[in-house]
Motif scaffolding. Structure first.
Motif, short mmCIF file in Angstrom:
data_model
loop_
_atom_site.label_atom_id
_atom_site.label_comp_id
_atom_site.label_asym_id
_atom_site.label_seq_id
_atom_site.Cartn_x
_atom_site.Cartn_y
_atom_site.Cartn_z
N THR A 26 -5.05 0.71 -1.73
CA THR A 26 -3.67 1.18 -1.57
C THR A 26 -2.68 0.31 -2.34
O THR A 26 -2.92 -0.88 -2.56
CB THR A 26 -3.25 1.23 -0.07
OG1 THR A 26 -3.17 -0.10 0.42
CG2 THR A 26 -4.26 2.00 0.75
N PHE A 27 -1.62 0.96 -2.74
CA PHE A 27 -0.61 0.32 -3.59
C PHE A 27 0.78 0.60 -3.02
O PHE A 27 1.02 1.68 -2.49
CB PHE A 27 -0.67 0.90 -5.01
CG PHE A 27 -1.97 0.64 -5.72
CD1 PHE A 27 -2.13 -0.50 -6.50
CD2 PHE A 27 -3.03 1.52 -5.58
CE1 PHE A 27 -3.34 -0.74 -7.14
CE2 PHE A 27 -4.25 1.28 -6.23
CZ PHE A 27 -4.41 0.14 -7.00
N THR A 28 1.68 -0.38 -3.17
CA THR A 28 3.06 -0.17 -2.75
C THR A 28 3.96 -0.09 -3.98
O THR A 28 3.77 -0.82 -4.94
CB THR A 28 3.51 -1.31 -1.81
OG1 THR A 28 2.67 -1.32 -0.66
CG2 THR A 28 4.95 -1.11 -1.37
N LEU A 84 3.33 -0.76 -9.12
CA LEU A 84 2.49 -0.35 -8.00
C LEU A 84 1.64 -1.56 -7.65
O LEU A 84 0.65 -1.87 -8.31
CB LEU A 84 1.65 0.87 -8.38
CG LEU A 84 2.50 2.16 -8.39
CD1 LEU A 84 1.89 3.21 -9.28
CD2 LEU A 84 2.66 2.70 -6.96
N ASN A 108 -2.01 -3.69 -2.39
CA ASN A 108 -1.85 -4.18 -1.02
C ASN A 108 -3.00 -5.08 -0.61
O ASN A 108 -2.79 -6.11 0.03
CB ASN A 108 -1.72 -3.01 -0.05
CG ASN A 108 -0.41 -2.30 -0.22
OD1 ASN A 108 0.60 -2.90 -0.61
ND2 ASN A 108 -0.41 -0.99 0.03
#
Lengths: 337, 337, 337, 337
Positions: free
Chosen positions: D38-40, D24, D27
């Motif tokens: 936020t995480f991708t 994760l 961002n």
């Protein structure tokens, strides 16, 4: 008529004990989580959400819990403080435990699920010796939550908090918040839920949660009045049983039952409905409102949260709740699920 | 005056739940265990010993517990049956658990210690679903014991047994029987001992055991009357606090305290004194005797057991206890430790 | 012809690493254990027995292991010292572990079984950092035993001991001694047995033990020569495969197989046969005897042990073994099972 | 000169066994994770990343591993398949295990850290019986990775895979990939790393990782040549020791050492450098290139990955690597950390 009375002159309105964790909410929604590529981070955990809600509504609040010694733990503590919640009894774990996680999946407004990470979660490591009696002595209302009963030593910490509340005359509310993870068996769950519920003034839960508590017998038909009557033999004054879309019913010691009207909402997801309802309802009770008005206030607060992307971060102020009710009354909000 | 009353017409006098194990008693005594080369096998475990004692005294008894699926487990079940104790609720473990062991070391009559094997003990695996409500419904008196609270699922089984006892009107006696093995911390111990004690009619324990229950506060001076008063706020009618050689005191709800005289004995070892005392005392209470007479009977039963090599196997009949008292009264038994 | 050669000039002949425990042997035998009332205490554990055997045969020996901090642990250490076995690397556990127990049941000379207590056993807590390299450096022969591979950290301690043995030129013998307790699965067992066996010079085991090592494939027919050939591709020089009453066969790198004659015995029980055989055989090999003579010596040592009540305590001196062989040769001992 | 040779005619070029998890990635970067909102989501885990790299480079690949029975597990399997990696030996856990997570924190291009979730991770539950011998038999090169050795049963699965590789003539590469989580002690780690390394043809690791393997002695000075020489006594043909910014050195059995030039890069983060280097290097070796050319190719692949946000998703094609090298050679890429 007032069913519970709160000690006057205490410096704290509200303290909660239990789960503190991180929600990772899907940004791309209305699809299976397999297709969600990004997630947004929020503070989560039912008692944490309720405490944030109570603070937003204007009450003086504190939290009793344990966070991991990592970036997630520091984010949680910082977020609580920014929301004016006392963290003097939020302890930092030193054993390498992690912060519990809840990834949310929103396939549609009515099809929501959660992928939980609860192994080695810091919040379940809160020990009895870490619970501060002085803090509970200062509070009018203590909220406990079922997930904190799932494992030692957090389980014993909750029972000790209940002792302190009784000793110092704090009203105790129990948000059942049953989650199957962590528990070993339904029987284990039922035993500890019952032991805790015996000591509480206000119980809030879904019909399914009360069924779980009655898994070892006593109410095979799942009758609300049988459920409520059992707890009135112990310490309970108010028992709220939630029936999903059919609404909630508050039972009281005098044999009465109370219902409130519900409101329309543009639903994004169902998460957080229970927590915002609990905050709104308990706020009303603490204001001395009728149960009906308190329940209505809780319902409106829940409508605001389920119309938003987050749970904790969407907890409304009292003004926002009142405004929502007025706009509904004026017919300005009409969409429903 | 009768402090507790027992339901008439029930087919069983007495049922106990909890620890069932094996004692391996040193044959060569008055030396450290390192120099003991042979051991004799007996059934052991405080609630098992008390049940054997009650049966020898003539009562109709049953046991609720779990034994290993091995030679030790079969020996235990067979011994109970040969002592006319119903084993219909003695469950056999199927997970590979072992029978708890207690090797005794007798360095001198007053220097006794125990080497315990409690890892993976079958008795701690008794689960709530295995406790038979019908059996408790048939019993006048349920005895619980502290060691069964030390671990899940046995802990939950005991709490469920307490519920059944309350539901069916059985008197509940709690023999504290605190053993440090198995427990994680003093706080954990105190929490569950207190939760159980709240639901009991008769409490029996040493001053040190009650101190442990008060480890989280409430009686820093260790005052007997403060201890007793706390439990009279709950369900207790009789609280017996044992002070070793200074003797035992029974406190009652009416504010009275009761003592009984003690007897001389040719002491071999101190093991089993508490169990035989409990059996004798509870037998007396069930006969409707005064507390003083019941305590005296318990003391005499204890003298018989500590003059013998075993605990369970030495439990006396009512005739033997009466005979012992008479012989003491006639001055025929004089030796003391 | 000598298949293995031992470093000259080392101060220690033999060192073993692994299980140290207590045997509790039934005094009343030829019956099920349920009917046995008394037990006699002996030092036990396969590598401990072999070390005692080697010391009785006159070799300079030491043991690497861990004992509980209790009366059983002290008895073991003291017994080893009384048998002139160096205990400088017998470490005392400080975590509250217990001494492993083995209750023996002798239904008849050929129907023997063991009831094991291996939960939280101290010997399995030996850690790599506790293994003394200097001790292994001083020894001509290191013996490892399969049970010490059953769990961490003892498993890693054994692998480190193997490294030290290789580094310092000690011959390594592996007594397979497979016991199903403690192991999680047959696959786990096979993996670690194979990793250890790759590094050993002498392997001793039953056909069933070698079958277990081949559970993951390679010798579906259980052929002895396939088994032996595999290990000759690694470090092995001698592989002894035991076939119960059909006798043992020693396979060697040169493709030869070796058998020895067996002796009659008045059998009390079968326990200890393998340990005394191993001690006698390894003693012979260290004397430079032929494999046949070494195996014969081992067989006679085994006969003496199985004619006695204990294992460790019955380990014979060299004179006693030689005397037994002579008496057999003179026809003075004739009874067999 | 070719240091390792690969079997011709096998249908699979490359198979890896071990960790499969989710990254994760922050961002909002260049800040502490507390401030990342936020995480991708990406597939992660060192052996998974290397396999993705090998497939992108054009090789026929497969993976042996275990995924959770949840949305994360399904995403991983699907991603592998979309990258043309055979998942016929990617097993789905049925015990309720979770997918391992790695949250990345990028404070600056050179200050990167990872917050790991490894409790109850599905990948560590791969059991020996689940490893398919036929798949390894079909592969020219097997890659193992250190994290899979951290716990049973995954540890035993890796040792069995090594046996299968030896039996069927597959070259084995060992990417040390040491992560402190999950391991109990440095000694435990050293023991199993060494047992595995003895059976491998190619070892890749940092100087710190080799130091950990030598924690139990043998190379107190941390000398590269001593390290390499040890493994050439076993099966190793190539030992690559990475010295961070000072570059990597490949040692070979002939006593030679090999270095390659490095390339400039616009670094975003350091994660994934090792995995892309390993993929590029092993690809080169499989093409029959010199070690220098293979190392150069690995370095260029690593530059591409560390210039990107992800690890797995940024793995380049062979054309992209060649293009990067050419652009560097033309002076078009100049930035360095």
């Amino acid at each position: 008529m007032s069913y519970v009375s709160f000690a006057a002159g205490k410096p704290l309105d509200f303290v909660a004990v239990g789960r503190l964790c991180i929600d990772l909410n899907a940004n791309e929604i209305n699809r299976p989580m397999e297709e969600t590529m990004t997630f947004t981070k929020y503070v989560g955990g039912s008692p944490a959400n309720i405490t944030i809600g109570m603070s937003r509504l204007g009450l003086r609040t504190a939290f009793i819990g344990k966070v991991a010694d990592d970036q997630m733990g520091r984010f949680i503590t910082d977020y609580l403080e920014r929301n004016r919640i006392s963290t003097e009894n939020v302890v930092t774990d030193r054993t390498g435990a992690v912060t519990g996680l809840a990834f949310t999946e929103i396939k549609s407004p009515s099809e929501c699920s959660i992928l939980m990470y609860r192994d080695n979660a810091a919040d379940l490591l809160l020990s009895p010796l870490e619970v501060r009696e002085d803090l509970i002595a200062e509070a009018k209302l203590l909220l406990i939550s079922g997930t904190a009963l799932a494992k030692s030593p957090s389980r014993e910490a909750v029972f000790l908090a209940l002792d302190y509340a009784k000793k110092h005359g704090a009203v105790v509310a129990f948000d059942l918040d049953y989650r199957p993870y962590t528990w070993t068996s339904r029987e284990e769950t039922a035993v500890y839920y019952n032991l805790a519920a015996e000591k509480c003034d206000i119980l809030l839960g879904t019909r399914e949660e009360f069924d779980m508590m009655e898994a070892l017998g006593g109410n095979p038909g799942g009758d609300d009045r049988v459920t409520a009557a059992k707890w009135f033999d112990y310490a309970a004054k108010i028992v709220i049983i939630k029936h999903g879309k059919e609404g909630s019913i508050a039972y009281t010691r005098d044999g009465a039952s109370h219902r409130a009207k519900s409101f329309p909402a543009k639903v994004v997801k169902t998460f957080g409905a229970g927590d915002s309802y609990a905050a709104g309802f308990l706020y009303g009770v603490m204001q001395g409102w009728t149960l009906e008005k308190s329940m209505e206030f809780g319902s409106a607060a829940a409508c605001i949260v389920i119309s938003s992307h987050s749970c904790s971060d969407a907890m409304p102020t009292a003004e926002a709740v009142e405004d929502y009710i007025e706009r509904c009354n004026r017919g300005e909000i009409t969409a429903t699920v």
